[in-house]
Design a protein around this motif. Sequence first.
Motif, PDB file in Angstrom:
ATOM      1  N   ALA A 184       0.831  -1.200   0.000  1.00  0.00           N
ATOM      2  CA  ALA A 184       0.000   0.000   0.000  1.00  0.00           C
ATOM      3  C   ALA A 184       0.868   1.253   0.000  1.00  0.00           C
ATOM      4  O   ALA A 184       0.533   2.256  -0.623  1.00  0.00           O
ATOM      5  CB  ALA A 184      -0.918  -0.005   1.220  1.00  0.00           C
ATOM      6  N   ARG A 185       1.985   1.174   0.692  1.00  0.00           N
ATOM      7  CA  ARG A 185       2.858   2.333   0.750  1.00  0.00           C
ATOM      8  C   ARG A 185       3.417   2.657  -0.636  1.00  0.00           C
ATOM      9  O   ARG A 185       3.432   3.804  -1.070  1.00  0.00           O
ATOM     10  CB  ARG A 185       4.010   2.073   1.713  1.00  0.00           C
ATOM     11  N   GLU A 186       3.855   1.606  -1.325  1.00  0.00           N
ATOM     12  CA  GLU A 186       4.389   1.832  -2.663  1.00  0.00           C
ATOM     13  C   GLU A 186       3.304   2.358  -3.606  1.00  0.00           C
ATOM     14  O   GLU A 186       3.541   3.281  -4.378  1.00  0.00           O
ATOM     15  CB  GLU A 186       4.967   0.526  -3.227  1.00  0.00           C
ATOM     16  N   ASP A 187       2.121   1.760  -3.496  1.00  0.00           N
ATOM     17  CA  ASP A 187       1.027   2.207  -4.354  1.00  0.00           C
ATOM     18  C   ASP A 187       0.679   3.663  -4.072  1.00  0.00           C
ATOM     19  O   ASP A 187       0.470   4.453  -4.991  1.00  0.00           O
ATOM     20  CB  ASP A 187      -0.211   1.329  -4.139  1.00  0.00           C
ATOM     21  N   ALA A 188       0.637   4.005  -2.797  1.00  0.00           N
ATOM     22  CA  ALA A 188       0.281   5.374  -2.426  1.00  0.00           C
ATOM     23  C   ALA A 188       1.317   6.355  -2.962  1.00  0.00           C
ATOM     24  O   ALA A 188       0.977   7.412  -3.491  1.00  0.00           O
ATOM     25  CB  ALA A 188       0.165   5.495  -0.900  1.00  0.00           C
ATOM     26  N   ALA A 189       2.584   5.977  -2.839  1.00  0.00           N
ATOM     27  CA  ALA A 189       3.645   6.862  -3.318  1.00  0.00           C
ATOM     28  C   ALA A 189       3.497   7.115  -4.818  1.00  0.00           C
ATOM     29  O   ALA A 189       3.592   8.252  -5.279  1.00  0.00           O
ATOM     30  CB  ALA A 189       5.011   6.250  -3.019  1.00  0.00           C
ATOM     31  N   GLN A 190       3.223   6.033  -5.529  1.00  0.00           N
ATOM     32  CA  GLN A 190       3.077   6.177  -6.976  1.00  0.00           C
ATOM     33  C   GLN A 190       1.917   7.111  -7.325  1.00  0.00           C
ATOM     34  O   GLN A 190       2.040   7.984  -8.170  1.00  0.00           O
ATOM     35  CB  GLN A 190       2.826   4.821  -7.595  1.00  0.00           C
ATOM     36  N   LEU A 191       0.812   6.898  -6.630  1.00  0.00           N
ATOM     37  CA  LEU A 191      -0.365   7.729  -6.888  1.00  0.00           C
ATOM     38  C   LEU A 191      -0.066   9.190  -6.622  1.00  0.00           C
ATOM     39  O   LEU A 191      -0.306  10.057  -7.468  1.00  0.00           O
ATOM     40  CB  LEU A 191      -1.527   7.279  -6.003  1.00  0.00           C
ATOM     41  N   ILE A 192       0.442   9.454  -5.434  1.00  0.00           N
ATOM     42  CA  ILE A 192       0.655  10.829  -5.013  1.00  0.00           C
ATOM     43  C   ILE A 192       1.544  11.590  -5.991  1.00  0.00           C
ATOM     44  O   ILE A 192       1.372  12.773  -6.230  1.00  0.00           O
ATOM     45  CB  ILE A 192       1.295  10.851  -3.595  1.00  0.00           C
ATOM     46  N   HIS A 193       2.520  10.872  -6.546  1.00  0.00           N
ATOM     47  CA  HIS A 193       3.455  11.560  -7.418  1.00  0.00           C
ATOM     48  C   HIS A 193       3.084  11.516  -8.900  1.00  0.00           C
ATOM     49  O   HIS A 193       3.840  11.980  -9.744  1.00  0.00           O
ATOM     50  CB  HIS A 193       4.867  11.013  -7.201  1.00  0.00           C
ATOM     51  N   SER A 194       1.911  10.935  -9.190  1.00  0.00           N
ATOM     52  CA  SER A 194       1.505  10.948 -10.593  1.00  0.00           C
ATOM     53  C   SER A 194       0.482  12.056 -10.803  1.00  0.00           C
ATOM     54  O   SER A 194      -0.328  12.338  -9.921  1.00  0.00           O
ATOM     55  CB  SER A 194       0.893   9.599 -10.975  1.00  0.00           C
ATOM     56  N   SER A 195       0.542  12.670 -11.988  1.00  0.00           N
ATOM     57  CA  SER A 195      -0.356  13.813 -12.179  1.00  0.00           C
ATOM     58  C   SER A 195      -1.807  13.347 -12.374  1.00  0.00           C
ATOM     59  O   SER A 195      -2.732  14.056 -11.983  1.00  0.00           O
ATOM     60  CB  SER A 195       0.105  14.654 -13.363  1.00  0.00           C
ATOM     61  N   VAL A 196      -2.005  12.150 -12.942  1.00  0.00           N
ATOM     62  CA  VAL A 196      -3.386  11.696 -13.149  1.00  0.00           C
ATOM     63  C   VAL A 196      -4.150  11.587 -11.833  1.00  0.00           C
ATOM     64  O   VAL A 196      -5.351  11.784 -11.788  1.00  0.00           O
ATOM     65  CB  VAL A 196      -3.495  10.320 -13.855  1.00  0.00           C
ATOM     66  N   PHE A 197      -3.418  11.282 -10.768  1.00  0.00           N
ATOM     67  CA  PHE A 197      -4.098  11.125  -9.484  1.00  0.00           C
ATOM     68  C   PHE A 197      -4.890  12.375  -9.110  1.00  0.00           C
ATOM     69  O   PHE A 197      -5.954  12.298  -8.537  1.00  0.00           O
ATOM     70  CB  PHE A 197      -3.087  10.804  -8.380  1.00  0.00           C
ATOM     71  N   TRP A 198      -4.348  13.518  -9.486  1.00  0.00           N
ATOM     72  CA  TRP A 198      -4.960  14.774  -9.049  1.00  0.00           C
ATOM     73  C   TRP A 198      -6.107  15.244  -9.935  1.00  0.00           C
ATOM     74  O   TRP A 198      -6.818  16.159  -9.583  1.00  0.00           O
ATOM     75  CB  TRP A 198      -3.895  15.859  -8.901  1.00  0.00           C
ATOM     76  N   ASP A 199      -6.296  14.615 -11.106  1.00  0.00           N
ATOM     77  CA  ASP A 199      -7.451  15.063 -11.885  1.00  0.00           C
ATOM     78  C   ASP A 199      -8.302  13.969 -12.531  1.00  0.00           C
ATOM     79  O   ASP A 199      -9.425  14.226 -12.928  1.00  0.00           O
ATOM     80  CB  ASP A 199      -7.035  16.113 -12.932  1.00  0.00           C
ATOM     81  N   SER A 200      -7.804  12.741 -12.596  1.00  0.00           N
ATOM     82  CA  SER A 200      -8.615  11.705 -13.237  1.00  0.00           C
ATOM     83  C   SER A 200      -9.806  11.307 -12.354  1.00  0.00           C
ATOM     84  O   SER A 200      -9.682  11.207 -11.136  1.00  0.00           O
ATOM     85  CB  SER A 200      -7.751  10.475 -13.511  1.00  0.00           C
ATOM     86  N   PRO A 201     -10.987  11.110 -13.000  1.00  0.00           N
ATOM     87  CA  PRO A 201     -12.170  10.731 -12.215  1.00  0.00           C
ATOM     88  C   PRO A 201     -11.989   9.388 -11.502  1.00  0.00           C
ATOM     89  O   PRO A 201     -12.623   9.126 -10.483  1.00  0.00           O
ATOM     90  CB  PRO A 201     -13.283  10.634 -13.267  1.00  0.00           C
ATOM     91  N   GLU A 202     -11.092   8.575 -12.028  1.00  0.00           N
ATOM     92  CA  GLU A 202     -10.856   7.271 -11.423  1.00  0.00           C
ATOM     93  C   GLU A 202     -10.443   7.394  -9.953  1.00  0.00           C
ATOM     94  O   GLU A 202     -10.700   6.519  -9.134  1.00  0.00           O
ATOM     95  CB  GLU A 202      -9.754   6.550 -12.208  1.00  0.00           C
ATOM     96  N   TYR A 203      -9.773   8.496  -9.628  1.00  0.00           N
ATOM     97  CA  TYR A 203      -9.247   8.642  -8.276  1.00  0.00           C
ATOM     98  C   TYR A 203     -10.064   9.586  -7.406  1.00  0.00           C
ATOM     99  O   TYR A 203      -9.629  10.003  -6.340  1.00  0.00           O
ATOM    100  CB  TYR A 203      -7.791   9.114  -8.340  1.00  0.00           C
TER     101      TYR A 203
END
Length: 682
Positions: A644-663
């Motif tokens: 979960a930590r690795e997944d969270a890190a990846q999400l936080i640092h990807s730009s899609v996380f901040w605007d894609s409806p998926e997240y």
Amino acid sequence: MNQKLLEPVTVIKGIGQETAEALKEMKIFTVKDLLEYFPYRYEDYRLRDLADVQHEEKVTVEGKVHSEPSLVYYGRKRSRLTIRLLIGRYLISCVFFNQPYLKKNIAMNETITVTGKWDKHRQTLTATEVHIGSKAHNQDFEPVYSVKGEVTVKGIRRFIKLAFSQFFQEIEESIPEHFIQKYKLLNKQTALRALHFPENETDVKQARRRFVYEEFLLFQLKMQALRKFEREHSSGISQNYKIDQVKAFIKDLPFPLTQAQKRVVNEIMVDLKSPYRMNRLLQGDVGSGKTVVAAIALFASVSAGYQGALMVPTEILAEQHAESLHSMLQVHGIRCTLLTSSVKGKRRKEILQLLADGEIDVLIGTHALIQDEVHFRNLGLVITDEQHRFGVEQRRVLREKGESPDVLFMTATPIPRTLAITVFGEMDVSIIDEMPAGRKSIETYWAKHDMLDRILGFIEKELTKGRQAYVICPLIEESEKLDVQNAIDVHSMLTHYFHGRYAVGLMHGRLPSEEKDQVMKEFSLNEVQLLVSTTVVEVGVNVPNATMMVIYDAERFGLSQLHQLRGRVGRGEHQSYCILLADPKSEVGKERMKIMTETNDGFELSEKDLELRGPGDFFGKKQSGLPEFKLADMVHDYRALETAREDAAQLIHSSVFWDSPEYEQLRIHLQLTGVLEGEKLD
Ligand code: ADP
Ligand code: MG
């Protein structure tokens, strides 16, 4: 997040104001809270073969009534109803206490289902529940919830059922689809249903797996989002150190750096250069070479035109560090100065002036060093050593000192990775997991207290060779006074024993600090050969000629603490020994002593310690700072935590996380926990 689920529980048909009040006691306010109120265990109603059931175990059986029920009264209200029950080829007794009315319900040859406690020796089942007919329960597993006040387990089961029938369709997935696919997780609706209304064990297991991951993912997202925002919004300094000079400095060291030291130095260098403020925890076992890493960082900071500070918990440590840093840094023209509370009067004034003028590059000292009267001209880097008991609050105070200097915390208490990434989740963590080559490991033995005579002989042998020894006194956690008394007793015993041959010193927490320093000085100059002490010597003291340590009541210490204590020996060229005096009663206690004799690896020990004692005990009750999870267990589910930590890190640092409806669900979660409002850390 579906807004409907955030409505108060009273929107559920069948739940009124009164129930809502009672549920508040259990911190259940919204529909979501209720839906996500997880059972802590399950009642198992599967039919089992009695041959497999342990004595006193709870079991459900189905059988044929084989005798007329016989009812015996004793007293007015108390009664015992006994029947013989035929279960396959077994004929057992079945007893019902204080339920005389059952007599007329239970008839010969009827099939009944009974749950109760099995007495293997008397072949008797003491029934707690009975059902006339077969298949008593629709469910093999009934969830059991922890309840409070007015609310009963049956009640909460019913409320959850109500919430389900009305809101099931509203439950939305919170984990991104690709993770669900990747880890083959149940979707949220299925998982919630399985937790509350399971059909079998597998259901529960799968549902639990899903929610453990969800809890960890949400938690890690929060921590990492906080860290990201801290970085982006904190105005740290970007230190433009002279890389060629730093390289030359490293080359001039009397030894090559270990791979681990190199890696850690690189991590620190990146932090120093970057515009965010370094907030890093450096872990390295005793003797792994943290001091030289600190020296390199300080050197780099000074080469960038800043001042540095090294803060340690005791004066004696400060002196030792000042000495070793001085010898490394002085030749490169860096001015190191020691400042402790014993530096007084004119000298102190002078130092403070030089510091303010920028005429001192590196200041080494105790807490005295960050007091108000101490002004740096431009402090760039603060390092603390052996501050492994610092709390969140202290970390914050330090970070806020000066004009946002970079901060590096060093600790020799290896913190298990699981705890490091949860408790210190807001910090970056560097680990030196390799010892310099050629280090001798300490031979550790476990002895019973009644072997003291032989141990005294062993100590004497080392002293005869010109070595020195520590004796760590019994620890009575509840009372410092008793600890001190113990130390005094052991000291007088040993003084008597070695009278006229060797000098025995005494050290404990109640001595005034000048006396403590005096004793330590005598010990380090070998004027005292044997040092009796409470655990105050735990931190960083370096007397390479000491090769022997005896620890009384070793079973009372945590493994990490024993390891830390043991690290006081084995610092020189001679073989060192550690003797643990312990008479542990429990198997776990014996196991712990055995592990100590088997490994010198602090990380391995800390993981074991965590396993054996649990996270609460690991940090001590007072300031654990441990996050609470509903289902997840940091120790046993640590693999999921890592993932979960690795997944969270990846999400936080990807730009899609901040605007894609998926997240969107995850972003809403962050908003709900206050992270997106830029809530401050700590
Ligand atoms: P700790 O991590 O416990 O603070 P120190 O920094 O005091 O450890 O280092 C312990 C000893 O190891 C010191 O004498 C130091 O000079 C030595 N040392 C550190 N790094 C190396 C290395 N890469 N190779 C050899 N010796 C080293
Ligand atoms: Mg050290």
